[in-house]
Design an enzyme around this catalytic site. Structure first.
Site, short mmCIF file in Angstrom:
data_model
loop_
_atom_site.label_atom_id
_atom_site.label_comp_id
_atom_site.label_asym_id
_atom_site.label_seq_id
_atom_site.Cartn_x
_atom_site.Cartn_y
_atom_site.Cartn_z
N ASP A 159 -18.46 43.50 -30.87
CA ASP A 159 -18.69 42.18 -30.62
C ASP A 159 -19.50 41.38 -31.05
O ASP A 159 -19.34 40.16 -31.72
CB ASP A 159 -18.40 41.73 -29.00
CG ASP A 159 -19.52 42.80 -28.48
OD1 ASP A 159 -20.30 43.34 -29.02
OD2 ASP A 159 -19.47 42.70 -27.08
N HIS A 168 -25.16 37.34 23.12
CA HIS A 168 -24.34 38.69 23.32
C HIS A 168 -22.87 38.24 23.73
O HIS A 168 -22.33 39.15 24.62
CB HIS A 168 -25.10 39.45 24.23
CG HIS A 168 -26.49 39.84 23.74
ND1 HIS A 168 -26.64 40.60 23.06
CD2 HIS A 168 -27.54 39.05 24.30
CE1 HIS A 168 -28.10 40.64 22.78
NE2 HIS A 168 -28.48 39.75 23.57
N GLN A 196 -35.06 48.71 -25.60
CA GLN A 196 -34.29 47.80 -26.45
C GLN A 196 -33.66 46.63 -25.97
O GLN A 196 -33.22 45.90 -26.37
CB GLN A 196 -33.15 48.82 -27.02
CG GLN A 196 -32.05 48.17 -27.99
CD GLN A 196 -31.08 48.86 -28.26
OE1 GLN A 196 -29.61 48.83 -27.99
NE2 GLN A 196 -31.50 49.93 -29.17
N SER A 233 1.18 30.04 11.05
CA SER A 233 2.46 31.27 11.18
C SER A 233 3.55 30.90 10.70
O SER A 233 4.28 30.02 10.89
CB SER A 233 2.15 31.68 12.51
OG SER A 233 3.26 32.87 12.62
N SER A 234 4.12 31.92 9.71
CA SER A 234 5.50 31.63 9.17
C SER A 234 6.72 31.79 10.37
O SER A 234 7.72 31.36 10.04
CB SER A 234 5.91 32.95 8.12
OG SER A 234 5.64 34.47 8.67
N ARG A 267 -32.12 52.83 -24.07
CA ARG A 267 -31.03 52.17 -24.01
C ARG A 267 -29.85 52.87 -23.53
O ARG A 267 -29.59 53.98 -24.17
CB ARG A 267 -30.85 51.46 -25.43
CG ARG A 267 -29.37 50.62 -25.74
CD ARG A 267 -29.43 49.59 -24.96
NE ARG A 267 -28.33 48.75 -25.18
CZ ARG A 267 -27.36 48.26 -24.13
NH1 ARG A 267 -27.77 48.34 -23.04
NH2 ARG A 267 -26.36 47.49 -24.52
N ARG A 291 -20.25 42.31 -17.48
CA ARG A 291 -18.81 41.46 -17.93
C ARG A 291 -18.54 41.11 -16.48
O ARG A 291 -17.23 40.19 -16.38
CB ARG A 291 -18.05 42.16 -18.76
CG ARG A 291 -18.42 42.15 -20.05
CD ARG A 291 -17.01 42.72 -21.01
NE ARG A 291 -17.38 42.43 -22.30
CZ ARG A 291 -18.07 42.97 -23.05
NH1 ARG A 291 -19.01 43.97 -22.87
NH2 ARG A 291 -18.27 42.62 -24.64
#
Length: 490
Positions: free
Chosen positions: A108, A194, A270, A319-320, A359, A368
């Site tokens: 890259d 509590h 490195q 809710s559905s 390294r 990433r």
């Protein structure tokens, strides 16, 4: 025998191969793209590559402007502008060209070097045949290992993501906490320590506690250091010293790193050691955990009826199958995403600080995922802001709970008895035990509490003060405390 139904989803059974259409695997690039999209400018692969190009270009300019390389030409203003135009105009065509170079280089950072080399070769057609840029191919990436470029690119993109995306989102959330602290400053609420009824507070004071906690984390993150290095394959400037022995390479490197707006790290292998990243991610994760506490408490307040959900502001279906419900999905979504974010940040912080010898590449794939960790945090803040915008404090419901819990005044009576005894009043012995006998396991209402206070033999002024007290007024300094965070988002 027929195939198992699940096998029917295989492309070999005639089902469309969704992978071929570039369908997103991560919800941050699919369902939640809108909330996380600003991070793509910095923490996407394209954002990283743009930063790599920026670092490479600035290193080339730095070496030539400081006349580090004997015999190298001097750049004109037009040539500097031409070079800097490459990262500034980084777009889909640049991304495609870079991908094409990487298909050849299989590396890259090397692909970035080739992209810049191609840009140099085209300079004459833009700047004229006298431009020195086509002759500078060997200056690109000179004295650099890939990590000299990567560590600086990551530092710049993470810094930008934090300052341009995470901090604004965090401050927006903080502003909602601050506003709710102010709105609820005087609205009394039965506390629950509590899970049991406890000394009353105000809703505003509780939100102020969260605002104070979260603001402290923001301030830590605002002070974060972003470190960088550029010192060669093992951190010794070995190739630099051999090639150009007369240059002060540490000073040149420091000037360059600090010129990028970063803090110079003089001692590395490195790689730059990533300690600053671990420190930052620990702080960001901790901020997320404070926000997580807000999400779980708000969910609980909604379930208790202390918060009323504004249906228009929520803009959601519950809710559905149960039409009466309005689910607290903003807080549930935030809770879950903050858990994912914290887990990723914890992993990043713990793994990035270790590298075998001088390294290894474990950090390459790990880093990433930085954008994913930040993405889940940004998504959570977005939901928390929308969730808080969609709730109103239900003072009437809280007043009902307070009226049912006169026993909480037992603390006030006990402490007043102690103070009276110290002041010389008689008959004040065993206040805790006497209040326990009254309150524990018994229903105590207003009449019972007032009768008890009247029969204690307290000094008149103390008795009158206690008789005037109600659960709703037993809130101490809570109203003023709630205002201590006014302007916390400024």
């Amino acid at each position: 025998m027929s195939a198992h139904p699940s096998s029917l989803f295989s492309p070999s059974h005639g089902y469309t191969d969704l992978a071929s259409g570039g369908e997103p695997l991560s919800p941050l690039d699919g369902r939640y793209r809108a909330a996380a999209a600003p991070l793509a400018n910095y923490l996407s692969e394209a954002g990283l590559n743009r930063a790599r190009v920026h670092v490479e270009i600035e290193w080339l300019i730095h070496l030539l402007d400081h006349r580090v390389l004997p015999g190298a030409p001097t750049l004109s203003d037009d040539e500097r502008d031409y070079l800097r135009q490459l990262p500034r105009s980084f777009d889909s065509s640049t991304i495609a060209a870079l991908a094409s170079f990487e298909s050849v280089t299989k590396h890259d950072v090397k692909a970035v070097e080739y992209l810049i080399g191609d840009h140099l070769e085209k300079a004459a057609s833009v700047l004229g045949p006298d431009s020195v840029l086509p002759k500078l191919r060997e200056v690109v990436h000179i004295f650099c290992t890939s990590e000299d470029i990567n560590n600086l690119a990551y530092a710049l993109t993470i810094q930008a993501a934090v300052t341009q995306v995470w901090l604004p989102a965090a401050r927006e959330f903080l502003s909602r906490l601050t506003r709710l602290a102010k709105e609820g400053a005087d609205i009394p609420m039965l506390a629950h320590t509590h899970g049991q009824p406890a000394t009353p507070v105000t809703m505003g004071k509780e939100m102020a506690v969260f605002a104070h906690r979260f603001q402290r984390q923001i301030r830590r993150i605002e002070r974060a250091e972003y470190l960088g290095k550029i010192n060669g394959a093992t951190g010794t400037w070995a190739a630099h010293v051999v090639s150009v022995p007369g240059a002060d390479w540490p000073a040149i490197s420091r000037d360059f790193v600090e010129g990028l707006g970063l803090t110079w790290n003089p001692l590395t292998t490195q790689i730059e050691s990533h300690d600053w990243q671990a420190e930052l991610y620990a702080d960001v994760a901790r901020a997320g955990r404070v926000a997580h506490n807000v999400a779980t408490d708000c969910w609980t307040y909604i379930s208790m009826g202390y918060f009323h959900q504004n249906l228009a502001a929520q803009g959601s279906t519950g809710s559905s199958t149960m039409p009466h419900k309005v689910n607290p999905i903003r807080f549930e979504n935030a809770e879950a995403n903050l858990e994912v974010s914290a887990a990723l940040f914890d992993s990043l912080a713990s793994t990035l600080v270790t590298s075998r010898m001088q390294r290894d590449l474990t950090d390459s794939t790990t880093q990433r995922n930085i954008g994913v960790a930040f993405g889940h945090a940004i998504l959570a803040f977005d939901n928390l802001v929308r969730g808080l915008d969609g709730v109103d404090i239900n003072a009437e419901r809280m007043a009902e709970d307070l009226e049912r819990n006169w026993a909480v005044l037992g603390e006030a009576v006990q402490q007043a008895m102690r103070a009276a005894a110290i002041a010389g009043a008689t008959g004040m012995a065993n206040p805790y035990e006497r209040l326990k006998e009254l309150t524990r396991g018994h229903e105590v209402g207003e009449a019972e509490m007032r009768d008890f206070i009247s029969g204690l033999g307290l000094p008149t002024d103390v008795k009158e003060h206690l008789l005037a007290l109600t659960p709703a007024t037993y809130i101490g300094l809570a109203p003023s405390i709630a205002h201590w965070v006014e302007g916390a988002n400024e």
